[in-house]
Each structure stands twice: as C-alpha cells, then as structure tokens.
Design an enzyme around this catalytic site. Structure first.
Site, mmCIF file in Angstrom:
data_model
loop_
_atom_site.group_PDB
_atom_site.id
_atom_site.type_symbol
_atom_site.label_atom_id
_atom_site.label_comp_id
_atom_site.label_asym_id
_atom_site.label_seq_id
_atom_site.Cartn_x
_atom_site.Cartn_y
_atom_site.Cartn_z
ATOM 1 C CE LYS A 114 -17.980 -46.167 -5.617
ATOM 2 N NZ LYS A 114 -16.545 -46.377 -6.052
ATOM 3 C CE LYS A 205 -15.696 -41.012 6.205
ATOM 4 N NZ LYS A 205 -16.099 -41.920 5.271
ATOM 5 C CE LYS A 208 -10.133 -35.197 -2.965
ATOM 6 N NZ LYS A 208 -9.015 -35.476 -4.236
#
Length: 343
Positions: A114, A205, A208
C-alpha cells in the site's frame, strides 16, 4: 465460540462485494449455535490510514451497514457496529504498541504494497494499523477470526502480540499460574469466494471505480437494469463447453459461468453440464433471472434502508453499546496488567 471480523466501509456495493465477503458473514451468523457470537464491525478507523474524503467515508459507512443488513446480518443475532463508536479499539491499540515490535511490523507485506515506493510518505497509521487489527480481535476475546490468504499474516501478528503481552504482563493466580489477559484467536478459513470480474473485461476485477456502470452489477440495481447489464456483458461467439477446461482463454465466458455457479451454490462443471453446447443467447437470460431472484429482495431492502439513515444509525448505536460493554473487562485487565492507574 466468538467470531470477530471487520470490513472496509466502501460505498456503491456490487455483486463482487456480496459474493466475495458479505454472503460468508451471513452464513457464519446462521451457523452459530446458542451461546456462540458474531461481532461484525465496519473498519472506519482503518480507513483513515489512507488518504480519504470524509464525506465519502461517512456515506460509505452507512451504505456498508445497510448492505450488511439487507443481505441478512441480523442485529438481534450478531453485534454490528462501526469502530469509531467504540474508543476501546484505539485505547487497546496504544497499549499493544508497547508490546508490538518494529521488526514485526516491518515484515507486514500489505504495508509494503500500500505504501509503494513512497514509504517515507506513508502515514504512521498505515504502518501501525496491524496493531489496531490485533486490538480489534483481542478486545473481544475472539476465539476465531475468518481470514483469507491476504490476512493470515495479520492474524499471526495478533497472536504474537497476545502471546508476548500474556508472557510479559499476565498476572499470577494464587498458585503462581499465569492468568492470560488475551485469548489467542484461531483462524477460520471461509469457503473460497468466487472471484467476480468486470462484465466488460474478464481480466479485471469487478470494481466500483470502473468508469462504466455496465461493468458491474450494483446491489441497488433493479430487475430491468440487472437483465440489461447481463445481456450486454461481453462474451465471445463460441458456445459454452461441457467442462471447465474448455473455458481456458475465454475470460468473459469463465466470469459469467463463475457468477452462475456462485449464485446457485454449484460448481462450474455442474453449470456446464446443464448449459454445455448452448450459446450465450440462452445462457445470459438464465443467468439474469437467477441474479434477479437472488438480488431483488436484497436490492429492495437496501433501498429502503438507505431512505431511512436514522434506522441505520440506531442499529449501529445499539451494536456499539453492546460492543463497548463487551470490550470493557478486557480493556480494564490490560490497563491493570500494565500497572496503569485508571478509575
């Protein structure tokens, strides 16, 4: 048995969220016997370890709570709350920071992933959030935590922290035996979740963040929208094969068959036994009908809840009150074990 699990409070929930995580929570709840408990929380404190929009975090927390309720989480049978309403999570994290070791945290692969190349620019919260994850489960004396492959390392860290804290600070009883402050949680390996891909690109994938709304089935979509999206989903001209091996190199076909298998609780080979040799002109309407049958009650309940945010607030408040009460003895024991004066 006490199961504890958290989920990031993202908004605009879609089919991948439902089949990937939420459905497993509902099934876990439904499998609980008398005296067993589930604690499910919205990890809004974890969300601030990365740059975020405060308004989106607030709305995302309400939307995720509504989705969990709509999908079948029953606040009468499970404790549902958001972290920010239970300050004991952060208090225990700070107490555990004295036990966690820098070397342990440096080995956490998700921080490396991250933070990317800008590790010096990452927040301290991102570096220490595995300690908050440990606090999340140790606070409730969790006996079991559902973990996927990406979370196994974090549960191992929680166990390491609990073991060292118990060894260093656990009080002794009258015969000199240690009385552990924390239970060491065991992992639960949930059923492998279906990997749901974009309806427009079978190599990505479902997300949103995709600019195309046609790429995903959102939980608020009505029946007409669902059928339209399925019929327009990208496919290829070949008929469906009779076994899974025949889907190699056909990512969009594999995705649609995977979705059908997940919704029907069957295997890919079982789906192909019924539809092998058929074209998508027959398969897509069947998939659309199955999806509508599964999602319509969820969609309606979700829309009703989102129209009544006060009800969601009330449910989260009741869950947080129960969580605070449950967490208080463990937090008090941790303060006492460390020699901290606290009224």
């Amino acid at each position: 048995m006490r199961v504890v699990s958290g989920i990031q409070p993202t908004g605009n929930l879609h089919l991948g969220n439902y089949l990937g995580a939420i459905r497993n929570w509902v099934r876990m709840q439904d499998a609980m016997k008398e005296g067993q408990e589930c604690y499910f929380f919205l990890a809004d404190l974890h969300a601030i370890s990365m740059p975020h929009d405060p308004a989106e975090l607030k709305s995302g927390t309400l939307e995720m709570a509504a989705a969990l309720l709509a999908c079948g989480i029953d606040p009468a049978r499970s404790t549902l709350f958001n972290q920010a309403q239970v300050p004991a999570h952060v208090e225990l994290q700070w107490l555990l920071n004295g036990t966690a070791r820098m070397g342990w945290l440096n080995r956490m692969t998700q921080f490396k992933d991250k933070s990317g190349k800008n590790r010096e620019g990452a927040s301290a919260a991102l570096f220490t959030y595995p300690v908050l994850q440990a606090a999340d489960v140790l606070l409730y004396q969790a006996t079991h935590v559902p973990v996927g492959e990406d979370q196994k390392q974090h549960l191992e860290l929680a166990r390491d922290i609990a073991t060292k804290f118990n060894h260093d600070y656990a009080p002794k009883n009258e015969i000199g035996e240690e009385a552990p402050v924390f239970t060491l949680p065991e992992p639960i390996n949930p059923p492998q979740a279906a990997r749901i891909m974009s309806l427009r690109d079978g190599s990505k994938k479902m997300s949103k963040s995709d600019v195309s709304e046609m790429s995903r089935i959102e939980l608020v979509d009505n029946a007409d929208t669902i059928m339209k999206k399925i019929k327009k989903a990208k496919t290829d001209p070949e008929p469906l094969p009779s076994e899974e091996a025949g889907l190699a190199g056909r990512p969009e076909a594999l995705n649609l068959v995977t979705i059908y298998a997940a919704l029907s609780d069957s295997s890919i080979d079982a789906v192909l036994a019924d539809f092998g040799g058929e074209g998508f002109g027959k398969f897509k309407p069947a998939l659309g009908e199955l999806m509508i049958e599964t999602l319509s009650p969820i969609s309606q309940r979700l829309r009703d809840l989102l129209d009544d945010p006060e009800e969601i607030d009330a449910i989260l408040a009741r869950g947080a009150a129960k969580a605070r009460e449950s967490a208080a003895p463990t937090l008090a024991d941790a303060y006492r074990a460390l020699g901290l004066l606290r009224h």
